[in-house]
Design a protein around this motif. Structure first.
Motif, PDB file in Angstrom:
ATOM      1  N   ASN A   2       0.847  -1.195   0.000  1.00 14.27           N
ATOM      2  CA  ASN A   2       0.000   0.000   0.000  1.00 14.27           C
ATOM      3  C   ASN A   2       0.885   1.249   0.000  1.00 14.27           C
ATOM      4  O   ASN A   2       1.579   1.517   0.977  1.00 14.27           O
ATOM      5  N   GLN A  38      -9.849  -0.647  -2.541  1.00 19.19           N
ATOM      6  CA  GLN A  38      -8.786  -0.134  -3.407  1.00 19.19           C
ATOM      7  C   GLN A  38      -9.214   1.269  -3.827  1.00 19.19           C
ATOM      8  O   GLN A  38     -10.257   1.437  -4.479  1.00 19.19           O
ATOM      9  N   TYR A 100      -4.827   1.831  -0.555  1.00 20.03           N
ATOM     10  CA  TYR A 100      -5.764   0.832  -0.003  1.00 20.03           C
ATOM     11  C   TYR A 100      -6.189   1.245   1.400  1.00 20.03           C
ATOM     12  O   TYR A 100      -5.410   1.879   2.128  1.00 20.03           O
TER      13      TYR A 100
END
Ligand code: NAP
Length: 333
Positions: A2, A38, A100
């Motif tokens: 991420n 996402q 994320y």
């Protein structure tokens, strides 16, 4: 993994590169009831500058080492038994500047991607649009025939303020930086006139373009522009204090308006507003704005940049004015 923009240092004045750090961190495993989102787009807003300061405000300041606060929109891609969401749902909330988000879903709302593109849900149909909708109607209390002046007029909030005032039968003058933006608000958005504060003397321009004065001034900018507008109030005018972007990067105290006694003379009011106070009615506003858009009465423009690594450079466009419409960053790769 991420990619996240981490807030590292409280800035003094302009925001430089060392205020943020781009990190690449592992996404934690989902616990029972959690979803993985996402993120596709994050919203870039002038308010971000205020959240960086360690001062009392309408929400707590950001903590050092936290993910940079931001409105966002994305899709649910994993679900560990959360009954409220399904994989593929398009959702929006305060996801921050990261790719994320793992969450139990509290504060996340589903939106319908078939009705509007994702960036519009964090612009005209999101926080800036709601600010315009409630600010000009509930605080500005516009009525047919009013003369409305709006600063930051080509921006996310100002462009919607002016268009709603036109829909409601007002005469609208916008203040924006540069010929292109002034042409845009007049020719594309239907404003009656525009003032280019970068090339015109604001006092002279107001005299010429608002000869009868103004009933409502919707201010996004503060400073000199607010002071000049105060000198043009008609009787019982309403001044909406929405923002003061010209002052956000000040290293010393902000400039207050010296012309405030015009409020006394004209029996006018000057009132601050915070969009969150209207949260319970967002859905009603979004529905109405959707109808206006369908009817061709309300236009929305998003300026989308790409790459989470370009966050700081893109954010600074809010202050240079080097952008057209609602500023959005695409963070999905
Ligand atoms: P925006 O207009 O999309 O972007 C900021 C614009 O401000 C720039 O494009 C630039 O336009 C103008 N600007 C920057 N520095 C300036 C300066 N020194 N003098 C004059 N204009 C300057 O931003 P937005 O999202 O619509 O927000 C507008 C204002 O509303 C901000 O003050 C923001 O903090 C406030 N706001 C308040 C609330 C609330 O709840 N109270 C909610 C949302 C936003 P030009 O090219 O025209 O200079």
């Amino acid at each position: 993994m991420n990619k996240q923009v981490i807030f590292k240092k409280r800035p003094i004045g302009n925001v430089e590169a060392d205020v943020f750090e781009l990190q690449n961190n592992a996404i934690p495993e989902l616990e029972e009831g959690e979803i993985l989102i996402q993120q596709h787009y994050v919203s870039l807003d002038p308010a971000m500058r205020g959240w960086m300061n360690d001062t009392k405000s309408y929400i707590p300041p950001m903590a050092i080492d936290s993910v940079m606060r931001a409105g966002s929109i994305g899709k649910v891609i994993q679900n560990n038994n959360n009954p409220k969401f399904e994989i593929g749902d398009c959702v929006t909330s305060w996801g921050g500047v990261q790719q994320y988000v793992v969450t139990n879903g509290d504060g996340w709302y589903k939106v319908d991607e078939r009705l509007a593109p994702m960036p519009m849900y964090i612009g005209t149909l999101g926080m800036p649009g709601m600010t315009a909708y409630f600010g000009i109607q509930e605080v500005g209390k516009i009525k047919e025939g009013d003369i409305v002046l709006v600063s930051g007029a080509a921006g996310a909030v100002g462009s919607i303020v002016g268009q709603i005032a036109k829909i409601k039968g007002c005469t609208v003058i916008g203040i924006a930086g540069g010929k292109e933006k002034c042409d845009y608000i007049k020719n594309e958005l239907g404003f009656d006139d525009a003032i280019d504060y970068k090339s015109e003397n604001i006092y002279t321009a107001l005299k010429k373009k608002c000869p009868k004065g103004v009933d409502v001034f919707f201010d996004n900018v503060g400073g000199l522009i607010l002071n000049a507008a105060l000198s043009k109030l008609r009787m019982h005018a309403r001044v909406v204090i929405c923002g003061a972007i010209s002052q956000y990067n000040n290293k010393s105290k902000i400039d207050g308006p010296s012309n405030y006694l015009s409020l006394l003379v004209t029996r006018s009011t000057m009132q601050g507003m915070v969009v969150m106070d209207y949260a319970k009615d967002y859905a009603i506003a979004a529905k109405q704005m959707g109808v206006w858009m369908k009817e061709g009465k309300l236009k929305s423009r998003e300026d989308v940049y790409e790459g989470i690594e370009n966050f700081q450079e893109t954010y600074n466009r809010l202050f240079s004015g080097d952008k057209n419409g609602k500023l959005v960053l695409k963070v999905i790769e």
